[in-house]
Design a protein around this motif. Structure first.
Motif, PDB file in Angstrom:
ATOM      1  N   ALA A   1       0.820  -1.218   0.000  1.00  0.00           N
ATOM      2  CA  ALA A   1       0.000   0.000   0.000  1.00  0.00           C
ATOM      3  C   ALA A   1       0.850   1.262   0.000  1.00  0.00           C
ATOM      4  O   ALA A   1       0.387   2.340  -0.419  1.00  0.00           O
ATOM      5  CB  ALA A   1      -0.932   0.000   1.207  1.00  0.00           C
ATOM      6  N   LEU A   2       2.113   1.152   0.445  1.00  0.00           N
ATOM      7  CA  LEU A   2       2.977   2.324   0.514  1.00  0.00           C
ATOM      8  C   LEU A   2       3.311   2.878  -0.865  1.00  0.00           C
ATOM      9  O   LEU A   2       3.603   4.070  -1.012  1.00  0.00           O
ATOM     10  CB  LEU A   2       4.270   1.978   1.256  1.00  0.00           C
ATOM     11  N   PHE A   3       3.300   2.019  -1.882  1.00  0.00           N
ATOM     12  CA  PHE A   3       3.753   2.450  -3.193  1.00  0.00           C
ATOM     13  C   PHE A   3       2.819   3.478  -3.831  1.00  0.00           C
ATOM     14  O   PHE A   3       3.230   4.214  -4.738  1.00  0.00           O
ATOM     15  CB  PHE A   3       3.903   1.241  -4.113  1.00  0.00           C
ATOM     16  N   ALA A   4       1.604   3.519  -3.381  1.00  0.00           N
ATOM     17  CA  ALA A   4       0.657   4.479  -3.948  1.00  0.00           C
ATOM     18  C   ALA A   4       0.759   5.847  -3.294  1.00  0.00           C
ATOM     19  O   ALA A   4       0.055   6.774  -3.678  1.00  0.00           O
ATOM     20  CB  ALA A   4      -0.774   3.943  -3.806  1.00  0.00           C
ATOM     21  N   LEU A   5       1.670   5.979  -2.315  1.00  0.00           N
ATOM     22  CA  LEU A   5       1.728   7.191  -1.504  1.00  0.00           C
ATOM     23  C   LEU A   5       3.041   7.933  -1.699  1.00  0.00           C
ATOM     24  O   LEU A   5       4.055   7.344  -2.093  1.00  0.00           O
ATOM     25  CB  LEU A   5       1.544   6.831  -0.027  1.00  0.00           C
ATOM     26  N   GLN A   6       3.014   9.212  -1.355  1.00  0.00           N
ATOM     27  CA  GLN A   6       4.210  10.037  -1.404  1.00  0.00           C
ATOM     28  C   GLN A   6       4.203  10.998  -0.218  1.00  0.00           C
ATOM     29  O   GLN A   6       3.168  11.229   0.415  1.00  0.00           O
ATOM     30  CB  GLN A   6       4.274  10.846  -2.708  1.00  0.00           C
ATOM     31  N   GLY A   7       5.358  11.562   0.083  1.00  0.00           N
ATOM     32  CA  GLY A   7       5.460  12.626   1.067  1.00  0.00           C
ATOM     33  C   GLY A   7       4.890  12.281   2.416  1.00  0.00           C
ATOM     34  O   GLY A   7       5.134  11.199   2.974  1.00  0.00           O
ATOM     35  N   ASP A   8       4.082  13.206   2.965  1.00  0.00           N
ATOM     36  CA  ASP A   8       3.520  13.016   4.303  1.00  0.00           C
ATOM     37  C   ASP A   8       2.620  11.790   4.369  1.00  0.00           C
ATOM     38  O   ASP A   8       2.553  11.116   5.406  1.00  0.00           O
ATOM     39  CB  ASP A   8       2.722  14.260   4.719  1.00  0.00           C
ATOM     40  N   ALA A   9       1.898  11.527   3.294  1.00  0.00           N
ATOM     41  CA  ALA A   9       0.990  10.374   3.300  1.00  0.00           C
ATOM     42  C   ALA A   9       1.771   9.077   3.445  1.00  0.00           C
ATOM     43  O   ALA A   9       1.388   8.183   4.215  1.00  0.00           O
ATOM     44  CB  ALA A   9       0.161  10.346   2.013  1.00  0.00           C
ATOM     45  N   LEU A  10       2.892   8.956   2.716  1.00  0.00           N
ATOM     46  CA  LEU A  10       3.719   7.749   2.837  1.00  0.00           C
ATOM     47  C   LEU A  10       4.315   7.663   4.237  1.00  0.00           C
ATOM     48  O   LEU A  10       4.319   6.597   4.863  1.00  0.00           O
ATOM     49  CB  LEU A  10       4.828   7.765   1.776  1.00  0.00           C
ATOM     50  N   ARG A  11       4.826   8.789   4.750  1.00  0.00           N
ATOM     51  CA  ARG A  11       5.432   8.801   6.088  1.00  0.00           C
ATOM     52  C   ARG A  11       4.413   8.377   7.142  1.00  0.00           C
ATOM     53  O   ARG A  11       4.691   7.542   8.002  1.00  0.00           O
ATOM     54  CB  ARG A  11       5.971  10.199   6.386  1.00  0.00           C
ATOM     55  N   GLY A  12       3.209   8.919   7.041  1.00  0.00           N
ATOM     56  CA  GLY A  12       2.194   8.588   8.033  1.00  0.00           C
ATOM     57  C   GLY A  12       1.796   7.123   7.972  1.00  0.00           C
ATOM     58  O   GLY A  12       1.644   6.467   9.018  1.00  0.00           O
ATOM     59  N   LYS A  13       1.609   6.590   6.748  1.00  0.00           N
ATOM     60  CA  LYS A  13       1.215   5.190   6.614  1.00  0.00           C
ATOM     61  C   LYS A  13       2.314   4.269   7.098  1.00  0.00           C
ATOM     62  O   LYS A  13       2.050   3.277   7.797  1.00  0.00           O
ATOM     63  CB  LYS A  13       0.891   4.898   5.142  1.00  0.00           C
ATOM     64  N   PHE A  14       3.576   4.595   6.759  1.00  0.00           N
ATOM     65  CA  PHE A  14       4.689   3.741   7.165  1.00  0.00           C
ATOM     66  C   PHE A  14       4.842   3.709   8.682  1.00  0.00           C
ATOM     67  O   PHE A  14       5.157   2.674   9.268  1.00  0.00           O
ATOM     68  CB  PHE A  14       5.982   4.230   6.519  1.00  0.00           C
ATOM     69  N   LEU A  15       4.602   4.832   9.351  1.00  0.00           N
ATOM     70  CA  LEU A  15       4.841   4.916  10.795  1.00  0.00           C
ATOM     71  C   LEU A  15       3.640   4.490  11.631  1.00  0.00           C
ATOM     72  O   LEU A  15       3.671   4.612  12.856  1.00  0.00           O
ATOM     73  CB  LEU A  15       5.248   6.345  11.165  1.00  0.00           C
ATOM     74  N   GLU A  16       2.588   3.993  10.999  1.00  0.00           N
ATOM     75  CA  GLU A  16       1.445   3.500  11.777  1.00  0.00           C
ATOM     76  C   GLU A  16       1.901   2.405  12.732  1.00  0.00           C
ATOM     77  O   GLU A  16       2.508   1.419  12.313  1.00  0.00           O
ATOM     78  CB  GLU A  16       0.365   2.945  10.846  1.00  0.00           C
TER      79      GLU A  16
END
Length: 775
Positions: free
Chosen positions: A249-264
């Motif tokens: 799911a991370l591949f669809a994200l960038q920037g803050d959105a990726l950071r937030g999803k990764f750090l869940e």
């Protein structure tokens, strides 16, 4: 490149980018010129997943003797590599999936640059190198050691769902092969879904339990460095704990959105680590998987080389669609870059529409490496197969006692082992049915093969001498028909792959030919040449019941390209057909042979009578052409019928002809030794006429077997197989036909019982003849 030489990673990266561009552009071009009739397709995302693996293999690892099976969906990558190394002409790059061009999946018979293994039927190419290594070990043992060679397969992780992979890995014949490496493209995606994370753990354990050396290329050097720094333990624990679905799911994200999803769910220590990284650096770190780290991949392959007492497997963690806009998208399997994305990628690589298909400048470092690799690994056409001096016949069978075709096969094979031209080349194999398919005589004479001598603790009084050792010429497999046909296929390519021709002969219960059919087809598609005897066959194997009574294998044998199907009835037919089949293995236009045999002993008298009437040379020619006249009618003046049969039904056909004669009806009996050759012989001139659009069809062997004065007679065919296998005969002769055969599942009983309930008894033949004549 030598095994100790370190590759220039920057040069490899330049080549990696160009290989991926060419592969992606080839697929793009194929779809842009599509005619709209059907989807052209292609697999840009799968190519991106595999590009680092294949770059590391071809440009930093493999040598000229090595054999590689390419993951089917990565075929454009392979062709790009062969173009850059000078083997493939530029004109082919725009012919992907076109008639006469590059095939959708690697094909050693259809592609101009594939010499090792065809792939495409998933699971089969994955283990073909394993059986090629078995063949190499056998050849090295019997003919002397050859130059060192490695056998490598690149496969997708979902491909390991195929059961035949595990049958191959588990068979004792494939153990101890330290020159085999399986590279798994672990991108966590199959055609329809994201593969559950637990699957990778299970796969690694499966291989370890089978005795394989397991290497994991999971994290790239950048991540490994981060793991060793402050907070690295928390980083690794967090990534290891992520499910495949969460990671993808991370591949669809960038920037803050990726950071937030990764750090869940992350702890304070990991949050602090991430805070020190900008968005681009965090993304580069999180997506730094081992399957795209060229240096790590090269190191992993060399680690496999260092373990020489068992096969190795590398689990290379990759990203499907890596470095492309579709990276990691769960639906990217057949996705294509848009024209705008193609233009952008071309520009990013410094290419133009005029230079996009170019090779590297030969004076640059990538150009020099491509030229060097090409000079070592590019394929050369194999020499013609040696012509084998095979006698036309090796046994003079008595005609006074009943004999089955299976028993005749065993005797002929044993005698063939004495023929000078075959003694060293003949090798047999069977999936644990050697004794029950009459290989015992050959085994007693030639022994069982094993790389090292093993004591089976059998006494001298044992009827079967089962003492495995390096001099043996029979390879015993476990109960896997898939393994049988895969091994036969690789033994049958020994000349093309290893420079030494073998004569491989396998045996299998005929109904279980169908269990190995996918591997049978695969081996034929690879242009392998071998002989297989399916025995026993038909409902004539009466007491064994329906599970062991084959009915449709005759049809399968007739319809397969690359193999000649034969079904003899009498012992001397077996001798002639087998000797001829061995000879054809070395012919320029040769092919494989499938013999369908029976355990039913039948009276050899009718054949002896035909032999005396016609003469040996003429009868042999007819037998090899596909059919001969077993019984002549008393005269052609009365109304008559032609009875055509094959294999074990000869006694019923002869008895029915005698009964009809007693009723005043003339009956000839045509014995079909190869419905395949007979059909081809009839079709060949017809197709020539159709292709030309005019003219008359030339006479075929069928015209000679059924002469003009019988041409108006109706035909009754009887076969211990599905009735449609011979149902074309009436049409070919232009007359009425009643086809008799087994069109239901069998069951236990006597031969007479089964022939009666399936409608193929002598009485049924007589009734069918009367019906045909009254029609």
């Amino acid at each position: 490149m030598t095994s100790g030489e370190r590759p220039d990673i920057d040069v490899l990266r330049d080549i990696e980018q160009r290989v991926l561009w060419l592969a992606v552009r080839m697929v793009d071009h194929a779809n842009r010129r599509a005619d709209g009739e059907v989807k052209v397709g292609g697999h840009q995302a799968s190519c991106a997943s595999m590009v680092s693996i294949m770059t590391a293999l071809w440009f930093a690892h493999i040598g000229g003797e090595d054999k590689v099976a390419v993951k089917p969906h990565a075929s454009p990558l392979y062709h790009a590599i062969k173009y850059l190394t000078g083997e493939l002409d530029r004109s082919y790059l725009t012919t992907l999936r076109r008639l006469g061009g590059l095939q959708a999946y690697p094909s050693r018979t259809k592609d101009p640059d594939v010499a090792d293994f065809s792939t495409g039927s998933v699971g089969l190419g994955a283990v073909a190198p394993l059986f090629s290594a078995v063949t190499r070990r056998y050849l090295d043992t019997h003919f002397g050691a050859r130059e060192s060679a490695r056998f490598i397969a690149t496969v997708g992780d979902a491909e390991l769902d195929e059961g035949n992979v595990w049958e191959a890995i588990a068979d004792p014949v494939t153990q101890g092969l330290g020159n085999v490496t399986l590279v798994v493209d672990l991108n966590r995606q199959s055609l329809d879904r994201i593969v559950p994370g637990i699957q990778a753990v299970r796969l690694e354990q499966f291989f370890e339990d089978a005795g394989w050396h397991v290497v994991e290329a999971k994290y790239g050097k950048r991540l490994q460095k981060a793991f060793a720094e402050a907070g690295g333990g928390a980083l690794r624990t967090h990534i290891d704990a992520m499910s495949n679905e969460a990671y993808q799911a991370l591949f669809a994200l960038q920037g803050d959105a990726l950071r937030g999803k990764f750090l869940e769910g992350a702890g304070a220590e990991l949050v602090a680590v991430a805070a020190d990284l900008d968005d681009d650096s965090l993304a580069a770190l999180v997506f730094n998987l081992g399957g795209h780290d060229l240096e790590l991949l090269v190191d992993s392959f060399r680690e496999c080389d260092a373990v020489d007492d068992r096969p190795s497997v590398v689990f290379a963690y990759t990203i499907k669609g890596w470095s492309l806009p579709m990276a990691g998208d769960p639906l990217n399997h057949a996705a294509l870059l848009t024209p705008e994305q193609i233009d952008r990628l071309r520009s990013e690589l410094g290419l133009t529409e005029e230079t996009e298909w170019d090779r590297f400048d030969p004076e640059t470092a990538p150009g020099r490496l491509c030229r060097s690799v090409g000079s070592e690994i590019n394929n050369l056409p194999p020499a013609p197969r040696p012509a084998l001096d095979v006698p036309a016949q090796v046994v003079r069978f008595p005609t006074t006692a009943p004999l089955s075709t299976q028993e005749a096969f065993g005797r002929v094979l044993t005698r063939l082992a004495d023929v000078e031209a075959l003694r060293e080349r003949l090798v047999t194999t069977s999936p644990d049915v050697s004794i029950s398919t009459n290989l015992g005589g050959f085994i007693n004479k030639s022994g069982v093969f094993a790389p090292e001598r093993r004591d089976d603790h059998g006494g001298a009084e044992r009827l079967l001498k089962w003492a495995p050792g390096p001099s043996g010429r029979h390879i015993e497999l476990g109960i896997s028909e898939m393994n049988l046909f895969l091994l036969l296929g690789q033994l049958g390519l020994a000349h093309e792959h290893h420079g030494e021709m073998l004569v491989p002969i396998g045996t299998v219960y005929d109904p279980f030919v169908l269990r190995g059919l996918d591997a049978f087809i695969y081996s034929l598609y690879n242009a392998a040449r071998f002989i297989v005897a399916g025995t026993p066959s038909g409902v004539t194997l009466a007491p064994e019941g329906g599970a062991h009574q084959s009915t449709i294998t005759a049809s399968v044998g007739m319809e397969l390209p690359g193999v000649c199907f034969c079904e003899p009835a009498y012992a001397t037919e077996v001798d002639w057909l087998l000797c001829d089949g061995v000879s054809r293995l070395s012919a320029p236009d040769g092919e494989s042979l499938y013999l369908r045999l029976s355990t039913r002993p039948i009276d050899q008298g009718p054949f002896a009578a035909a032999l005396e009437r016609v003469g040996e040379d003429a009868l042999r020619a007819d037998v090899l052409a596909g059919a001969y006249r077993l019984r002549e009618p008393e005269s052609h003046e009365a109304a008559g019928v032609v009875i055509a049969t094959s294999g074990a039904m000869a006694p019923e056909a002869v008895a029915a002809a005698a009964d009809l004669h007693d009723e005043g009806i003339a009956a000839s009996v045509v014995m079909i030794t190869s419905a395949d050759r007979l059909y081809r012989g009839w079709q060949r001139p017809l197709r020539s006429v159709v292709a030309a659009g005019r003219g008359a069809s030339a006479a075929s062997h069928l015209d000679r077997v059924v002469p003009a004065d019988e041409r108006g007679w109706p035909v009754v065919t009887v076969h211990d197989a599905a009735s449609h296998a011979l149902a074309w005969l009436g049409s070919a002769l232009g007359t009425r036909q009643v086809p008799l055969g087994v069109d239901r599942f069998g069951e236990s009983g006597t031969i007479a019982d089964l022939h009666r309930v399936t409608g193929i008894s002598a009485d049924h033949i007589v009734n069918a003849a009367l019906v045909a004549m009254d029609a």
